[in-house]
Design an enzyme around this catalytic site. Structure first.
Site: not given
Ligand code: FPP
Length: 238
Positions: A24, A41, A135
């Site tokens: 997150d 992201h 893994l």
């Molecule tokens: C949450 O942060 C993150 C996500 C919903 C997306 C996670 C994706 C990645 C780490 C990269 C993609 C990798 C692959 C393999 C698909 P948020 O957007 O909710 O952050 P915030 O709480 O600051 O809004």
């Protein structure tokens, strides 16, 4: 008043078997830099690459990451499609190395409805790594703990069971065959599970890390595992 610092050292003989991560804070990290959320992201994907490698180095057997939840469809279309494009990019750039390192990629969640190019990448990753024995890398895509539980119930109903055991139920979960996570790490400083591994997290230790996911690196990972190792796991006993 004296300040007491607690210094832990990571015990390499007590590495959790299964680490799960809620990645997150990508959006907040980008916003603080005046950038679009998708930029966060993208940096999050780079952080993920390092954490997968480090999990392997440490001897973690199962790594499960929350990449896209059943609720994330509520986000703007550009952000949703940006995340799936990153999945394609991740597979294109990492699959060879994952395969060389004997990593088995597994997807948890209903990925049947994701965009076509992302689906092709998923299929390729699954097919290429299916016989690997190192893994186990579970990527949660269109995953929700509640949806997983309902799906398991429906599977059991279809089989006509009138009574079931925990083992019957677990056999219908996406994580069938994986032990429950020993530790769930959440970056971004918030204290909730957000529908992640709802059944499997019953006795998982939770470690909340303040930094945003794009900032999470192998040394912060080790620090989070040191916190895990400092916990006294009792599983309801004494
Ligand atoms: C949450 O942060 C993150 C996500 C919903 C997306 C996670 C994706 C990645 C780490 C990269 C993609 C990798 C692959 C393999 C698909 P948020 O957007 O909710 O952050 P915030 O709480 O600051 O809004």
């Amino acid at each position: 008043m004296p300040v007491v610092f607690m210094i832990f050292m990571l015990d390499k003989n007590n590495i959790p078997q299964h680490v799960a991560i809620i990645m997150d804070g990508n959006g907040r990290w980008a916003k603080e830099r005046g950038q679009m959320r998708v930029f966060g992201h993208n940096e999050g994907m780079n952080a993920l690459r390092e954490i997968v490698k480090h999990s392997d180095i440490l001897g973690v057997k199962y790594l499960t990451v929350y990449a896209f939840s059943t609720e994330n469809w509520k986000r703007p279309i550009e952000e949703v499609s940006g995340i799936f494009k990153l999945l394609v990019k991740y597979v294109a750039s990492e699959l060879d190395e994952l395969n060389r390192n004997n990593v088995m990629v597994n997807i948890i969640g209903d990925w049947s409805i994701i965009p076509e190019d992302a689906k092709k990448s998923v299929l390729k990753a699954l097919e290429t790594t299916k016989n690997n024995t190192g893994l186990v890398f579970n990527i949660a895509i269109n995953y929700g703990g509640r949806a997983e539980i309902i799906r398991a119930c429906n599977e059991l109903i279809k089989e006509g069971k009138d009574s079931i055991s925990e083992a019957d139920f677990e056999s219908k979960l996406y994580t069938n065959g994986c032990p429950d996570p020993d530790v769930i790490i959440r970056t971004g400083g918030e204290y909730r599970l957000s529908n992640f591994l709802t059944w499997q997290s019953a006795y998982s230790e939770l470690v909340i890390v303040d930094c945003y996911w794009p900032e999470f690196n192998p040394s912060q990972y080790e620090a989070a595992l040191e916190i895990y190792q400092s916990r006294n796991r009792r599983f309801g006993g004494l």
